[in-house]
Design an enzyme around this catalytic site. Structure first.
Site, PDB file in Angstrom:
ATOM      1  N   LYS A 167       0.859  -1.191   0.000  1.00 16.44           N
ATOM      2  CA  LYS A 167       0.000   0.000   0.000  1.00 16.44           C
ATOM      3  C   LYS A 167       0.894   1.240   0.000  1.00 16.44           C
ATOM      4  O   LYS A 167       1.958   1.239   0.646  1.00 16.44           O
ATOM      5  CB  LYS A 167      -0.878  -0.045   1.258  1.00 16.44           C
ATOM      6  N   SER A 218      -9.704   1.516   3.098  1.00 15.50           N
ATOM      7  CA  SER A 218      -8.887   2.324   2.217  1.00 15.50           C
ATOM      8  C   SER A 218      -7.853   1.527   1.419  1.00 15.50           C
ATOM      9  O   SER A 218      -7.292   2.054   0.465  1.00 15.50           O
ATOM     10  CB  SER A 218      -8.176   3.409   3.030  1.00 15.50           C
ATOM     11  N   SER A 273      -9.738  -0.985   7.172  1.00 22.06           N
ATOM     12  CA  SER A 273      -9.190  -0.822   5.819  1.00 22.06           C
ATOM     13  C   SER A 273      -8.445  -2.009   5.229  1.00 22.06           C
ATOM     14  O   SER A 273      -8.099  -1.980   4.059  1.00 22.06           O
ATOM     15  CB  SER A 273      -8.268   0.389   5.771  1.00 22.06           C
TER      16      SER A 273
END
Ligand code: GLN
Length: 493
Positions: free
Chosen positions: A79, A154, A178
């Site tokens: 990420k 997210s 997330s």
């Protein structure tokens, strides 16, 4: 079956027996990214040359007979809020568009030391604030099961790249869901570890008392393998806990007889899609048939989790994001004087959701309001944690849907922040309590995957893996794949 579709443990076997080289594997993933990502947009940065160089180095080592470990030569991605030395780490924000960290996050270092190959950096909601990845400043990540739907957030890029075979595994971060919610929306396995189990050093901070890094994988075994590599004490993170890290794969036994599972009734209330509830009910029946003892229970303060989360998370965010002032690093706007420079930098550098949260958090912390909002929220946090403590006196794990609905359509919730916040109702209590939780594929509703969430005591990741593994061995949801025919055909054109 194409090589990119295989699990980490299958790829490991192929590498060990020299049926495939890491270079071949890395090339296969890069090809897949080139054909799938024009539509899916999971990646913000693709590290083709660096990945091939890392793979070549790995292949030399294996040729010399060096021990490759369980993750050696495996291509993965991170990420874009985990620092990678020399590689842009943007948090999907204009504010960090040009930020090239001079150091690695601890997880980046640990995965490098394990011999993994870094394919690139993945899209996310700006600064990890959101539940759909729609808050990214750079790309619109699509759900591979239905391109009209969000991938969750997210860590949307982290979930999509695993589901669409653009990486063998990825890492995400979870402040209020997330990792788990995008894993559920995309049909993969996602673990949010106990707070303090995985180092946050080099993870760009959103809400420091809630943030945790964890793996997204195709299988439960893969997840345990990645946890083995990233978990454990780190002197560089003062909130990292010195604990005896187990070998998580030891818990992968196909047996849950006698384990006690609590079903918190508050997680099946208003807002939970009835088809999702039915799907989870069928999953519970599977666990009962496999010998688990299941009982309804109560976590009475659940209804206060969302408001207290959105006060605590925004308060911490307002403090953490104060550092982006255009002075030291990141974006800087031109202005006539210094004050103007601060203001314009922040006005132009942050997107609307990030600004909303900074304002909310600053307000909650301001004198005169602190006691009414922030302090109150912290007290409620303690009550929520005590609910869990009490439940775990009786149950080994608690079980719920990971999210109240399957993936929703683009734009469905983005115009109404409150509707978006409410979609986190089943995940945020876990972060407030600091406990671990895993989401595993548990069925489909209207062709979209749904996730089952298992929550455990602090540092009981092993028990979660045991139940998750048993469920996986006795169901086939994790073997089903999105149909990417048209996506790949368009990408290859
Ligand atoms: N959706 C939640 C939020 O917007 C959780 C995000 C996260 O876990 N990073 O804060």
């Amino acid at each position: 079956m194409s090589v990119v579709e295989k699990s980490v443990s299958e790829l490991h076997e192929l590498l060990v027996h020299r049926d495939v080289s890491s270079t071949e594997l890395t090339k296969a993933y890069i090809d897949r990214i080139h054909s799938a990502d024009p539509d899916l947009q999971a990646y913000l940065t693709i590290l083709e040359d660096q990945a091939l160089a890392q793979a070549a180095e790995f292949d030399r080592k294996i040729a010399q007979g060096e021990d490759i470990g369980t993750l050696g030569g495996i291509p993965m991605a991170l990420k874009d809020n985990m620092c990678t030395e020399g590689v842009r780490t943007s948090c999907a924000s204009k504010m960090l568009d040009n930020f090239i960290p001079p150091y690695n996050a601890t997880v980046t270092d640990r995965l490098r030391a394990a011999g993994t190959i870094l394919l690139g950096k993945l899209n996310m909601d700006e600064f990890a604030m959101g539940s759909s990845t729609e808050n990214s400043n750079f790309a619109k990540t699509r759900n591979p099961w239905n391109l009209e739907c969000v991938p969750g957030g997210s860590s949307g890029g982290s979930a999509v790249s695993v589901a669409a075979d653009e990486a063998a595994f990825t890492l995400g971060s979870d402040t209020g869901g997330s990792i788990r919610q995008p894993a559920a929306f995309c049909g993969v396995v996602g673990m949010k570890p106990t707070y303090g189990a995985v180092s946050r050093f080099g993870l760009v901070a959103y809400a420091s008392s809630l943030d945790q890094i964890g793996p997204l994988t195709k299988t439960v075994r893969d997840n345990a393998l990645v946890m083995n590599a990233i978990a454990g004490h780190d002197l560089k993170d003062s909130t990292s806990v010195p604990y005896e890290k187990p070998d998580y794969t030891k818990f992968l036994v196909n047996d849950i007889k006698g384990l006690k599972i609590g079903i918190p009734r508050e997680y099946y209330g208003e807002g939970i899609d009835s088809d999702v509830a039915k799907g989870i009910q069928a999953g519970i029946q599977t666990l009962i048939d496999l010998g688990a003892e299941v009982e309804e229970c109560s976590l009475p303060h659940t209804e206060y989790a969302i408001p207290s989360y959105y006060l605590i998370a925004t308060a911490e965010a307002s403090s953490n994001l104060a550092r982006y002032d255009g002075v030291r690093y990141g974006y800087r706007a031109e202005a006539a004087d210094v004050l103007g420079m601060f203001k314009t930098t922040r006005a132009k550098g942050f997107g609307p959701e990030v600004k909303r949260r900074i304002m909310l958090g600053t307000y909650a912390l301001s004198s005169g309001y602190y006691d009414a909002y922030y302090l109150k929220a912290q007290k409620v946090r303690t009550l929520i944690k005590q609910d869990f403590d009490k439940a775990f006196e009786k149950y080994d794990v608690l079980l719920s849907p990971t999210a109240p609905t399957p993936a929703f359509k683009f734009g469905e919730k983005s115009a109404n922040p409150l509707a978006m916040y409410l979609s986190d109702v089943t995940t945020v209590p876990v972060n407030l309590a600091g406990i671990p939780a895993i989401s595993i594929p548990a069925g489909f509703v209207n062709g979209l995957p749904i996730g089952m969430q298992l929550m455990g005591k602090a540092f009981a990741e092993g028990t979660l893996y045991r139940i998750a593994y048993t469920f996986e061995q006795n169901t086939n949801y994790h073997t089903l794949k999105p149909n990417l025919g048209e996506v790949l055909a368009r990408g290859n054109r």
